[in-house]
Design a protein around this motif. Structure first.
Motif, short mmCIF file in Angstrom:
data_model
loop_
_atom_site.label_atom_id
_atom_site.label_comp_id
_atom_site.label_asym_id
_atom_site.label_seq_id
_atom_site.Cartn_x
_atom_site.Cartn_y
_atom_site.Cartn_z
N LYS A 2 -5.44 -8.34 19.39
CA LYS A 2 -4.40 -9.08 18.68
C LYS A 2 -4.11 -10.41 19.37
CE LYS A 2 0.24 -8.68 16.75
NZ LYS A 2 1.43 -7.84 16.56
N ARG A 3 -3.87 -11.44 18.55
CA ARG A 3 -3.55 -12.78 19.06
C ARG A 3 -2.33 -13.29 18.29
NH1 ARG A 3 -9.34 -12.98 18.34
NH2 ARG A 3 -9.02 -14.07 16.37
N ILE A 4 -1.42 -13.92 18.99
CA ILE A 4 -0.19 -14.40 18.38
C ILE A 4 0.09 -15.84 18.79
CG2 ILE A 4 1.22 -13.44 20.26
CD1 ILE A 4 3.43 -12.95 18.22
N ALA A 5 0.56 -16.63 17.84
CA ALA A 5 1.04 -17.98 18.13
C ALA A 5 2.56 -17.97 18.13
CB ALA A 5 0.53 -18.97 17.09
N ILE A 6 3.15 -18.59 19.12
CA ILE A 6 4.61 -18.71 19.19
C ILE A 6 4.94 -20.20 19.28
CG2 ILE A 6 6.70 -18.17 20.49
CD1 ILE A 6 5.21 -15.65 21.51
N ILE A 7 5.75 -20.67 18.34
CA ILE A 7 6.13 -22.08 18.27
C ILE A 7 7.61 -22.21 18.63
CG2 ILE A 7 6.28 -24.13 16.79
CD1 ILE A 7 4.06 -22.91 15.05
N PRO A 8 7.93 -22.66 19.83
CA PRO A 8 9.34 -22.85 20.20
C PRO A 8 9.93 -24.06 19.47
CG PRO A 8 7.88 -22.77 22.14
CD PRO A 8 7.03 -23.00 20.94
N ALA A 9 11.11 -23.88 18.87
CA ALA A 9 11.70 -24.98 18.10
C ALA A 9 13.22 -24.84 18.07
CB ALA A 9 11.13 -25.01 16.68
N ARG A 10 13.86 -25.24 19.14
CA ARG A 10 15.32 -25.13 19.17
C ARG A 10 15.96 -26.23 18.33
NH1 ARG A 10 18.29 -28.09 23.22
NH2 ARG A 10 16.98 -29.59 24.33
N GLY A 11 17.22 -26.04 17.99
CA GLY A 11 17.88 -26.99 17.11
C GLY A 11 18.63 -28.11 17.80
N GLY A 12 18.78 -28.06 19.12
CA GLY A 12 19.67 -29.00 19.81
C GLY A 12 19.02 -30.14 20.53
N SER A 13 17.99 -30.74 19.97
CA SER A 13 17.33 -31.86 20.63
C SER A 13 18.30 -33.03 20.79
CB SER A 13 16.11 -32.31 19.82
OG SER A 13 15.51 -33.44 20.40
N LYS A 14 18.30 -33.65 21.99
CA LYS A 14 19.25 -34.71 22.29
C LYS A 14 18.65 -36.11 22.05
CE LYS A 14 22.56 -32.04 24.02
NZ LYS A 14 21.93 -30.72 23.92
N ARG A 15 17.49 -36.38 22.62
CA ARG A 15 16.94 -37.74 22.54
C ARG A 15 16.51 -38.11 21.12
NH1 ARG A 15 12.97 -37.43 27.71
NH2 ARG A 15 12.78 -35.31 26.86
N VAL A 48 7.77 -18.53 14.77
CA VAL A 48 8.61 -19.62 15.27
C VAL A 48 9.82 -19.02 15.96
CG1 VAL A 48 10.14 -21.52 14.59
CG2 VAL A 48 7.84 -21.34 13.60
N SER A 49 10.05 -19.45 17.20
CA SER A 49 11.20 -19.01 17.98
C SER A 49 12.25 -20.11 17.93
CB SER A 49 10.80 -18.73 19.43
OG SER A 49 11.94 -18.57 20.25
N THR A 50 13.37 -19.85 17.24
CA THR A 50 14.39 -20.87 17.07
C THR A 50 15.78 -20.25 17.09
OG1 THR A 50 15.14 -22.71 15.68
CG2 THR A 50 14.32 -20.75 14.55
N ASP A 51 16.77 -21.10 17.38
CA ASP A 51 18.16 -20.69 17.30
C ASP A 51 18.81 -21.22 16.03
OD1 ASP A 51 17.80 -23.31 18.28
OD2 ASP A 51 19.86 -23.37 19.00
N SER A 52 18.04 -21.95 15.22
CA SER A 52 18.56 -22.67 14.06
C SER A 52 18.12 -22.03 12.75
CB SER A 52 18.08 -24.12 14.10
OG SER A 52 18.25 -24.76 12.87
N THR A 53 19.09 -21.69 11.89
CA THR A 53 18.73 -21.14 10.58
C THR A 53 18.06 -22.20 9.72
OG1 THR A 53 20.98 -21.63 9.79
CG2 THR A 53 20.56 -19.39 10.61
N GLU A 54 18.41 -23.47 9.90
CA GLU A 54 17.76 -24.54 9.14
C GLU A 54 16.29 -24.64 9.49
OE1 GLU A 54 18.33 -29.31 8.08
OE2 GLU A 54 19.28 -28.48 9.88
N ILE A 55 15.99 -24.62 10.80
CA ILE A 55 14.58 -24.65 11.22
C ILE A 55 13.86 -23.41 10.73
CG2 ILE A 55 13.06 -24.55 13.23
CD1 ILE A 55 15.03 -26.34 14.71
N ALA A 56 14.52 -22.26 10.80
CA ALA A 56 13.91 -21.01 10.36
C ALA A 56 13.50 -21.09 8.89
CB ALA A 56 14.87 -19.84 10.57
N THR A 57 14.38 -21.61 8.06
CA THR A 57 14.08 -21.72 6.62
C THR A 57 12.88 -22.63 6.37
OG1 THR A 57 16.39 -21.34 6.04
CG2 THR A 57 15.02 -22.40 4.39
N ILE A 58 12.85 -23.77 7.06
CA ILE A 58 11.75 -24.71 6.88
C ILE A 58 10.44 -24.10 7.39
CG2 ILE A 58 10.82 -26.91 7.71
CD1 ILE A 58 13.72 -27.98 7.57
N ALA A 59 10.50 -23.44 8.54
CA ALA A 59 9.30 -22.82 9.11
C ALA A 59 8.73 -21.76 8.17
CB ALA A 59 9.62 -22.21 10.46
N GLN A 60 9.59 -20.96 7.60
CA GLN A 60 9.13 -19.93 6.68
C GLN A 60 8.51 -20.53 5.42
OE1 GLN A 60 12.94 -17.96 6.53
NE2 GLN A 60 12.20 -16.20 7.70
#
Length: 231
Positions: A2-15, A48-60
């Motif tokens: 088995k192989r898995i891809a994990i894409i980290p994508a938190r919602g709080g980017s500052k820059r 996709v590993s995220t804390d954001s429901t907005e990112i989750a919806t887009i990723a899905q």
């Protein structure tokens, strides 16, 4: 295996606010990472590993799985990549322990399915802990200059001043696109930057590690240039 891809994508980017879902040539930038992972046919799961429901919806909507939301303590400015991957691998939604794991950054519009396949091939062939893409520095780093407290320039390696450029050893930088690794390497938090990692060498100037607005603008220009070349 088995192989898995994990894409980290938190919602709080500052820059760059909402960096992971900001529009990049017509679609959210995270879409490029998701689509390349799916196109590569390397993975049983693209998560996709995220804390954001907005990112989750887009990723899905682009075909990724978002079976959990990442906790706040792993979504701040100090959370490390390996910690985030470890958290994802320990979730009940990861039903079977994968042999190989690939962390793909969400802001990697130049990542290619062929490079993901080649990275996995190198990881296995060379029996490494990790494999990730690198590019050669455009100029010899032995000729690097530093500015001191008095505003004067000094060479980092004065002994290299009389050496021809072609005689200086080439050095490389991490492109910030993806990291293939074994399950054990991630779980045991083995260092990614080590002698047990294999490089996938990409052409100079072919990628941009997007950290700030200047990087973003440069990436857009390079991407646009490639579109024009292909048309």
């Amino acid at each position: 295996m088995k192989r898995i891809a994990i894409i980290p994508a938190r919602g709080g980017s500052k820059r760059i606010p909402k960096k992971n879902i900001r529009q990049f040539h017509g679609k959210p930038i995270i879409a490029y990472s998701i689509q390349s992972a799916l196109e590569s046919k390397c993975f049983d799961q693209v998560v996709v590993s995220t804390d954001s429901t907005e990112i989750a919806t887009i990723a899905q909507s682009y075909g990724a799985s978002v079976p959990f939301l990442r906790p706040a303590d792993l979504s701040n400015d100090f959370a490390g990549t390996v910690e985030v991957i470890q958290h994802a691998l320990k979730q009940p939604s990861i039903e079977q322990e994968p042999a190989f794991v690939c962390c793909i950054y969400a802001t990697a519009p130049f990542v290619q399915a062929s490079h993901l396949r080649k990275g996995l091939e190198l990881l296995i062939q060379q029996d490494s802990d990790y494999c990730y893409p690198v590019c050669e520095y455009p100029s010899p780093i032995q000729r690097a200059l530093a500015v001191d407290n008095n505003g004067h320039i000094a060479m980092a390696k004065p002994e290299a001043v009389a050496t021809r450029s072609q005689d200086l050893q080439a050095h490389y930088y991490d492109t910030g696109q993806f990291y293939w690794g074994t399950y054990n390497a991630f779980i045991e938090a083995k260092p990614i930057l080590s002698s047990l990692a294999s490089p996938l060498v990409l052409p100079k100037g072919s990628v941009v590690d997007i950290d700030d607005p200047d990087d973003w603008r440069l990436a857009e220009l390079i991407y646009q240039h490639r579109i024009l070349e292909e048309s």
